[in-house]
Design a protein around this motif. Structure first.
Motif, PDB file in Angstrom:
ATOM      1  N   UNK A  79       5.334   8.257   9.078  1.00  0.00           N
ATOM      2  CA  UNK A  79       4.323   9.037   9.407  1.00  0.00           C
ATOM      3  C   UNK A  79       3.426   9.320   8.302  1.00  0.00           C
ATOM      4  N   UNK A  80       3.688   9.289   7.031  1.00  0.00           N
ATOM      5  CA  UNK A  80       3.139   9.512   5.866  1.00  0.00           C
ATOM      6  C   UNK A  80       1.866   8.629   5.578  1.00  0.00           C
ATOM      7  N   UNK A  81       2.076   7.261   6.393  1.00  0.00           N
ATOM      8  CA  UNK A  81       1.053   6.315   6.028  1.00  0.00           C
ATOM      9  C   UNK A  81      -0.200   6.795   6.268  1.00  0.00           C
ATOM     10  N   UNK A  82      -0.631   7.506   7.356  1.00  0.00           N
ATOM     11  CA  UNK A  82      -1.785   8.010   7.850  1.00  0.00           C
ATOM     12  C   UNK A  82      -2.366   8.927   6.978  1.00  0.00           C
ATOM     13  N   UNK A 119       6.537   9.173  -9.728  1.00  0.00           N
ATOM     14  CA  UNK A 119       6.388   7.596  -9.812  1.00  0.00           C
ATOM     15  C   UNK A 119       6.548   6.951  -8.299  1.00  0.00           C
ATOM     16  N   UNK A 120       7.612   7.289  -7.646  1.00  0.00           N
ATOM     17  CA  UNK A 120       7.850   6.896  -6.337  1.00  0.00           C
ATOM     18  C   UNK A 120       6.522   7.143  -5.471  1.00  0.00           C
ATOM     19  N   UNK A 121       6.219   8.230  -5.370  1.00  0.00           N
ATOM     20  CA  UNK A 121       5.169   8.634  -4.601  1.00  0.00           C
ATOM     21  C   UNK A 121       3.865   7.617  -4.885  1.00  0.00           C
ATOM     22  N   UNK A 122       3.535   7.488  -6.306  1.00  0.00           N
ATOM     23  CA  UNK A 122       2.555   6.254  -6.538  1.00  0.00           C
ATOM     24  C   UNK A 122       2.738   5.064  -5.883  1.00  0.00           C
ATOM     25  N   UNK A 126       0.642   2.876  -3.269  1.00  0.00           N
ATOM     26  CA  UNK A 126       0.046   1.680  -3.552  1.00  0.00           C
ATOM     27  C   UNK A 126       0.628   0.615  -2.553  1.00  0.00           C
ATOM     28  N   UNK A 127       1.799   0.853  -1.909  1.00  0.00           N
ATOM     29  CA  UNK A 127       2.311  -0.021  -0.904  1.00  0.00           C
ATOM     30  C   UNK A 127       1.294   0.171   0.549  1.00  0.00           C
ATOM     31  N   UNK A 128       0.983   1.438   0.751  1.00  0.00           N
ATOM     32  CA  UNK A 128       0.160   1.560   1.916  1.00  0.00           C
ATOM     33  C   UNK A 128      -1.146   0.975   1.854  1.00  0.00           C
ATOM     34  N   UNK A 129      -1.998   1.022   0.687  1.00  0.00           N
ATOM     35  CA  UNK A 129      -3.228   0.245   0.658  1.00  0.00           C
ATOM     36  C   UNK A 129      -2.976  -1.332   0.570  1.00  0.00           C
ATOM     37  N   UNK A 144      -7.183 -11.679  -0.185  1.00  0.00           N
ATOM     38  CA  UNK A 144      -7.656 -10.790  -1.485  1.00  0.00           C
ATOM     39  C   UNK A 144      -6.878  -9.488  -1.188  1.00  0.00           C
ATOM     40  N   UNK A 145      -5.971  -9.216  -2.350  1.00  0.00           N
ATOM     41  CA  UNK A 145      -5.079  -8.041  -2.480  1.00  0.00           C
ATOM     42  C   UNK A 145      -4.901  -7.573  -3.858  1.00  0.00           C
ATOM     43  N   UNK A 146      -5.911  -6.663  -4.395  1.00  0.00           N
ATOM     44  CA  UNK A 146      -5.858  -6.504  -5.611  1.00  0.00           C
ATOM     45  C   UNK A 146      -4.592  -5.514  -5.859  1.00  0.00           C
ATOM     46  N   UNK A 147      -4.389  -4.782  -4.932  1.00  0.00           N
ATOM     47  CA  UNK A 147      -3.125  -3.737  -4.989  1.00  0.00           C
ATOM     48  C   UNK A 147      -1.796  -4.610  -5.706  1.00  0.00           C
ATOM     49  N   UNK A 148      -1.664  -5.797  -5.314  1.00  0.00           N
ATOM     50  CA  UNK A 148      -0.581  -6.493  -5.982  1.00  0.00           C
ATOM     51  C   UNK A 148      -0.715  -6.966  -7.219  1.00  0.00           C
TER      52      UNK A 148
END
Length: 341
Positions: A79-82, A119-122, A126-129, A144-148
């Protein structure tokens, strides 16, 4: 193929990198030859960078539109991903997907860190985007995935919160007196199984096998089905509420259909009544793991019970196994010198 062209004008010289990709000719201008050469080197090494600059989907679809499309098809239970992707949409609004760079992601996470996010929240943000980019790549056949490219934050597992024996007793007593008659059952199951909040709240009676004393999770956070072992006391507490078929164990108290997802006011009232602070519902999962560790379970057994695929996530409980290991060592080797002759 890319090439560098020197341009001389009234304001001096500049250097233009031109290249062809996906049927489009693209040019970028730099003040120095060194900057132009560095850019061209990146184009050669990172093929997805050139794709991001030339592919029509990457250059025309905005990241906030991509996020909306991703959420429209999202069928996960997080649910947090929204909320997290809503934050990203506001932060990156108006940028084409291909124009979102590693620096954009890094700067955004640095801003979050200034808001004292853990750090866990960050890492969750990052995982969401990153999930959006991965979905977009599959849909449009791009890369294209700059988050990685942004380094994962090191999470501090030393602050894992779990209940003491006295706190556990007080919590269960307060839950028994809750206005929501199934809160004690939910907490009992969370501690006994180590299952996540969303996994428990979405259980249906059809998932419960009373003979085998198990509950089947059709889909977990890891996207795999999992079987929960239920204790005799959990089965006994389930019996008064027992129903059959496609009915939720924890139905909404005022709606005909759907689980009671937002029971937080009952949970918070229970914590106040039990005089327990700095404790989240997810920490019941940590409490389950800590009880297993302190009662002799191995890290492999704890990982299996919680549904972790690797031991890395349960290493935070390793120190709780020390007392058991000491007792085991003493029992096996404590009197070994007695065999000397």
């Amino acid at each position: 193929m890319a090439n560098i062209q020197k341009i001389t004008g009234k304001r001096g010289s500049s250097y233009r990198v031109q290249f062809m990709k996906n049927g489009r000719r693209i040019g970028q201008t730099f003040k120095t030859k060194k900057a132009a050469e560095a850019f061209m080197a990146q184009l050669i090494v990172y093929d997805d960078m050139a794709d991001a600059l030339t592919h029509s989907s990457l250059s025309t679809i905005l990241i906030d539109s991509a996020i909306t499309a991703f959420l429209d098809q999202y069928k996960g239970r997080d649910r947090s991903i929204i909320q997290r992707l809503g934050w990203w949409a506001d932060r990156l609004k108006g940028k084409p997907v291909g124009k979102v760079s590693r620096q954009h992601i890094k700067s955004a996470l640095e801003a979050l860190q200034k808001d004292e996010k853990s750090p866990g929240t960050l890492n969750r943000y990052k995982a969401a985007i990153s999930s959006v980019f991965q979905w977009f790549n599959d849909k449009h056949d791009v890369k294209h995935n700059p988050a990685r490219e942004v380094r994962q934050k090191t999470e501090d597992n030393g602050c894992t919160r779990f209940l003491s024996d006295d706190e556990l007793s007080r919590l269960l007593k307060a839950a028994s007196a809750s206005k929501w008659e199934r809160l004690h059952l939910l907490i009992h199951m969370a501690i006994a199984t180590g299952a996540r909040r969303s996994e428990l709240i979405n259980l249906k009676w059809a998932d419960i096998d009373f003979q085998r004393k198990t509950a089947r999770l059709p889909r977990t956070k890891n996207e795999d089905p999992r079987i929960l072992a239920l204790t005799a006391s959990v089965i006994q507490e389930l019996m008064p509420f027992r129903q059959v078929g496609d009915v939720y164990l924890f139905p909404h108290t005022s709606e005909l259909h759907g689980p009671f997802e937002h029971f937080d006011h009952h949970w918070k009232a229970c914590l106040i009544e039990a005089a327990i602070t700095d404790f989240r519902f997810h920490d019941l999962r940590h409490t389950c793991a800590s009880l297993l560790a302190m009662n002799g379970a191995t890290l492999l057994e704890i990982a299996n019970h919680l549904g972790h695929k690797t031991l890395a996530m349960v290493m935070r409980y390793a120190h709780l196994c020390v007392a058991h290991k000491s007792a085991l060592t003493e029992r096996v080797f404590g009197d070994i010198t007695s065999i000397e002759k």
